[in-house]
Design an enzyme around this catalytic site. Structure first.
Site, PDB file in Angstrom:
ATOM      1  N   ASP A 187       0.861  -1.179   0.000  1.00 36.44           N
ATOM      2  CA  ASP A 187       0.000   0.000   0.000  1.00 36.44           C
ATOM      3  C   ASP A 187       0.898   1.231   0.000  1.00 36.44           C
ATOM      4  OD1 ASP A 187      -2.393   1.622   0.400  1.00 36.44           O
ATOM      5  OD2 ASP A 187      -1.705   1.844   2.465  1.00 36.44           O
ATOM      6  N   ASP A 227      -0.321   4.770   0.534  1.00 36.98           N
ATOM      7  CA  ASP A 227      -0.773   5.862   1.388  1.00 36.98           C
ATOM      8  C   ASP A 227      -0.749   5.483   2.866  1.00 36.98           C
ATOM      9  OD1 ASP A 227      -1.735   7.374  -1.078  1.00 36.98           O
ATOM     10  OD2 ASP A 227      -2.910   5.526  -1.183  1.00 36.98           O
ATOM     11  N   ASP A 271      -1.771  -0.382   5.820  1.00 38.46           N
ATOM     12  CA  ASP A 271      -2.235   0.128   7.110  1.00 38.46           C
ATOM     13  C   ASP A 271      -3.756   0.143   7.238  1.00 38.46           C
ATOM     14  OD1 ASP A 271      -2.400   2.416   5.201  1.00 38.46           O
ATOM     15  OD2 ASP A 271      -3.125   3.470   6.984  1.00 38.46           O
TER      16      ASP A 271
END
Length: 321
Positions: A11, A13, A244
């Site tokens: 991921d 971001d 996250d």
């Protein structure tokens, strides 16, 4: 010789790049007064302005903002390989998302081809040393403010990439060894063009080729994961997702992939390296490929349906290699 491929699906971001939490102030606020919230906001907004300016001025973003695609090469089938050396992109009649005809798709494909070319050449092919120096300074300021999060994240991705090696089990000759290839893929919830520019500005372009950058803006994380699996899938391919958020966690569960949970806040997992390590796994074949070098990662949660954990959350500390 059977080649084994490990695909790390990262991921972007708030995992590899901290930006939204800087702009909103939530990153600094989580440290309960030990970080200057306003400074973090100013750093984040400086990045945001730079990213959007480069997107518009050099990556056709103002023209194609409404034509977001999950990856650059998705338009390749419409590209007739026309020489674009003297092509006039400002006056070719491109109308963006207004029409979905073949001619318009071809013009979008031309733009994607130039975007891929600029990404491969890097920012230094477009900008002078003065501008590059200003970005280097901003990167260093951001890295210092986030306690080396950016450089630690990049080091972890590089550690995964550096794991490419010949695996020679005990008692097996070199002639029958299996080549292990590690592939890094990045998935972002943002639109594609700004995400490519982020990779360039945050020094990730040497670790993620343009064709390994995916945007879930229109299609969602699960669809992106499915596209990645379709592209790399084979009998000797294993996948692992790192992020996250809940969306990539849920997508990984649906794909039955291990999921590494990253926590950008203070406390356990605030650094992408540093915490004490446990001995690497030697027995579980499905996870053995995640471990084995001498670079620490962080406290993680593994969700691995069908991989020995039966879907339960398991806190563990792996080496990445």
């Amino acid at each position: 010789m059977d080649q084994k491929i490990n695909v790390f699906v990262w991921d972007m971001d708030e995992t590899l790049v901290l930006l939204k939490s800087l702009i909103t102030g939530t990153y600094a606020k989580a440290f309960n007064g030990s970080k200057d919230v306003q400074k973090g906001i100013e750093i984040g907004k400086t990045w945001e302005n730079q990213i959007l300016r480069i997107c518009d001025d050099y990556f056709f973003y103002e023209q194609i903002e409404g034509c977001n695609k999950p990856f650059v090469d998705v338009m390749r089938e419409y590209d007739d390989e026309l020489d674009l050396t003297d092509y006039d992109f400002k006056n070719d009649g491109f109308v963006g998302a207004s029409f979905n005809d073949v001619a318009n798709k071809r013009k979008l494909a031309y733009r994607h081809r130039i975007i891929a070319q600029k990404y491969k050449e890097g920012l230094r092919s477009v900008f002078g040393e003065k501008m590059i120096k200003s970005w280097d300074n901003l990167y260093q300021e951001t890295d210092d403010f986030t306690d080396k999060w950016l450089s630690s994240a990049k080091a972890c991705v590089a550690e995964c990439a550096s794991g490419n090696k010949d695996s020679i089990p005990d008692g097996i000759s070199d002639s029958t060894s299996s080549r292990i290839q590690n592939v890094n893929v990045i998935v972002t919830s943002g639109s594609l063009i700004p995400s490519l520019v982020k990779c360039l500005l945050f020094r990730l372009d040497d670790l993620f080729s343009y064709d390994n950058v995916y945007s879930s803006w229109e299609v969602g994380k699960y669809k992106c994961f499915s596209l990645i699996k379709e592209r790399f899938n084979g009998p000797n391919v294993q996948f692992c997702a790192i992020g996250d958020g809940w969306e990539e966690c849920e997508a990984a569960e649906n794909m039955q992939w291990p999921f590494v949970q990253i926590d950008p806040g203070p406390g356990l997992g605030v650094q992408m390296s540093t915490v004490a390590t446990l001995p690497p796994s030697r027995k579980i074949d499905d996870l053995d490929w995640m471990v084995g070098s001498d670079g620490g990662f962080c406290i993680i949660e593994v969700k691995a349906k069908g991989l020995g954990f039966k879907g339960q959350k398991v806190s563990h500390n792996f080496f990445v290699g």
